[in-house]
Design an enzyme around this catalytic site. Sequence first.
Site, PDB file in Angstrom:
ATOM      1  N   GLY A 251       0.736  -1.280   0.055  1.00 16.15           N
ATOM      2  CA  GLY A 251      -0.045   0.028   0.109  1.00 16.15           C
ATOM      3  C   GLY A 251       1.004   1.290  -0.020  1.00 16.15           C
ATOM      4  O   GLY A 251       2.147   1.388  -0.535  1.00 16.15           O
ATOM      5  N   SER A 252       0.308   2.317   0.601  1.00 19.24           N
ATOM      6  CA  SER A 252       1.054   3.768   0.563  1.00 19.24           C
ATOM      7  C   SER A 252       2.273   3.649   1.385  1.00 19.24           C
ATOM      8  O   SER A 252       2.968   4.598   1.176  1.00 19.24           O
ATOM      9  CB  SER A 252       0.166   4.709   1.197  1.00 19.24           C
ATOM     10  OG  SER A 252      -0.933   4.740   0.299  1.00 19.24           O
ATOM     11  N   THR A 253       2.807   2.426   1.912  1.00 19.49           N
ATOM     12  CA  THR A 253       4.143   2.529   2.589  1.00 19.49           C
ATOM     13  C   THR A 253       4.927   2.498   1.570  1.00 19.49           C
ATOM     14  O   THR A 253       6.235   3.146   1.612  1.00 19.49           O
ATOM     15  CB  THR A 253       4.400   1.397   3.548  1.00 19.49           C
ATOM     16  OG1 THR A 253       4.271   0.364   2.942  1.00 19.49           O
ATOM     17  CG2 THR A 253       3.547   1.666   4.768  1.00 19.49           C
ATOM     18  N   PHE A 254       4.717   2.147   0.327  1.00 21.31           N
ATOM     19  CA  PHE A 254       5.639   2.227  -0.825  1.00 21.31           C
ATOM     20  C   PHE A 254       5.883   3.544  -1.430  1.00 21.31           C
ATOM     21  O   PHE A 254       6.702   3.454  -2.329  1.00 21.31           O
ATOM     22  CB  PHE A 254       4.954   1.276  -1.996  1.00 21.31           C
ATOM     23  CG  PHE A 254       6.129   0.687  -3.057  1.00 21.31           C
ATOM     24  CD1 PHE A 254       7.088  -0.173  -2.823  1.00 21.31           C
ATOM     25  CD2 PHE A 254       6.060   1.535  -4.214  1.00 21.31           C
ATOM     26  CE1 PHE A 254       7.965  -0.597  -3.781  1.00 21.31           C
ATOM     27  CE2 PHE A 254       6.956   1.252  -5.175  1.00 21.31           C
ATOM     28  CZ  PHE A 254       7.884   0.218  -4.962  1.00 21.31           C
ATOM     29  N   LYS A 255       5.024   4.423  -0.793  1.00 18.83           N
ATOM     30  CA  LYS A 255       5.096   5.802  -1.473  1.00 18.83           C
ATOM     31  C   LYS A 255       6.519   6.262  -1.148  1.00 18.83           C
ATOM     32  O   LYS A 255       7.019   7.257  -1.580  1.00 18.83           O
ATOM     33  CB  LYS A 255       4.222   6.701  -0.902  1.00 18.83           C
ATOM     34  CG  LYS A 255       2.861   6.568  -1.655  1.00 18.83           C
ATOM     35  CD  LYS A 255       1.714   7.421  -1.212  1.00 18.83           C
ATOM     36  CE  LYS A 255       0.178   6.948  -1.884  1.00 18.83           C
ATOM     37  NZ  LYS A 255      -0.815   7.493  -1.087  1.00 18.83           N
TER      38      LYS A 255
END
Length: 490
Positions: A225-229
């Site tokens: 999810g957005s931790t990959f941002k």
Amino acid sequence: MVAPRARRINIPLRHVALMCGGMLFALLANVTYLQALDSERLNEDPRNQRTMIARFESPRGRILLRDGTVIATSRKARNATYRYRRIYPGGPLYAAITGHFSLYGTGTGGVEQAEEALLSGNDPRVKVRGLVDGTRGGATLRLTVDRGAQRAAYDGLRATGKPGAVVAIDPRTGAILAMVSLPSYDPNLYTSFDAAGLDRVDKRLRGDPADPLLNRAIQRNYPPGSTFKIVTSAAALDSGRYDLDTRVSAPKSFRLPGTGTYLRNSGGAACGGGALPLLQAFRLSCNTPFAKIGVDLGHDALRERAEAFGFDTDDLEVPMPVARSVYPPVLDDAQTAMSALGQFDVRATPLMIAMIAAAVANDGSLMRPHLVDEVSLVDGTVIDVTEPSPYRRALGAEEAERLTEMMIAVTGRGGTGTAAAVRGVKVAGKTGTAENAVQGEDHAVFGGFAPAASPRIAVGVLVEGGGPGGRVAAPIARAVIEAFLGGQAE
């Protein structure tokens, strides 16, 4: 001169002699094969009672936490056949780390299996010392795990009532401070010498649909999810086309290139009125601007940055083998946009989520994660100490500094990760809510580190079907950080 009759009699005798010689040669060859080449297979055969008994003839090495707390040891057994029995004082709390040792070997992995030679005493360094001074028993392993951090991770994850995993790392050394996987099991269930009862326990646990024997922290990967941002932002900053105050487009929806599908922000609203600085887009975890950034940077740039963090490699052992974290090898623009958000086919272990945060915390240098700190003999002689070693250069120091500022904003007022904030300590983090097509419930994810100015712990949390990462995963990270820093001298 031999008579013709005698020569006729000698012919069958020669045949018999040749046959006996051939049989003797075959017998000697088979004995040599069994003893020299096939002995290992015979020793490992579960039907070999002699080998099974020998495993319990001497005490197996202890497994300790960093503070000396015993989490695996051997005690004399009240059994006429087996002299020592394995005991796990911490039970389910440390099962993902220890694994178990039973009549049938080292079971589902863990340190018991990964360090079998040392714990059993079969490692040459241990065996030679035993021959010299007559001591019996395996080596003692002191782990890097912190008792307070492990307990906080376990209790926090259990309170959600959901499966998941938590990993904490010292970003300066790579030392694993906590590793929890739930649901868990009690390794003591496997230490019985009742073979029938042991079979029942094993069948029950292996048949459990909740899969308690699986170490989710390192053996399963998930959409991050957005931790990959964090990874996407690292690629953007490194490109030179983006900085913290670069304004990015953040409409309420974005049509994925070449498709009729629209991507929307959480809640379906525009972020920052439709345009805002990169730092603010990160703080609010806006989807549309990062999808656009992914398309702008291109698949190759994102893949290269993901690999710099350790994606798509099979060389990681802690000492247990770690499942591969995956960034897809070939993507079109629409798939690249989704991958920039940690969706589509991007997958990461909870350990990798902690490693991403640890790399940023350590000025871009990712240290090799490890569980075993030192190995010592029965008499206390230390024979091995793990020296911290670099694993990857994930990003430059300047990019890491700017990313730290972005991650601090996430846990500050108005950010998505305020539930990870710790009073008196600046926490840097990133929330994630990962769509999960298999179960239909979003995973709650969080990655972060603290203290932001001088990091000593990085945490990765994933709660299966937990929902919003800021609401479910972030509080677990906060509890782990508080427990660890509370027990450390400033």
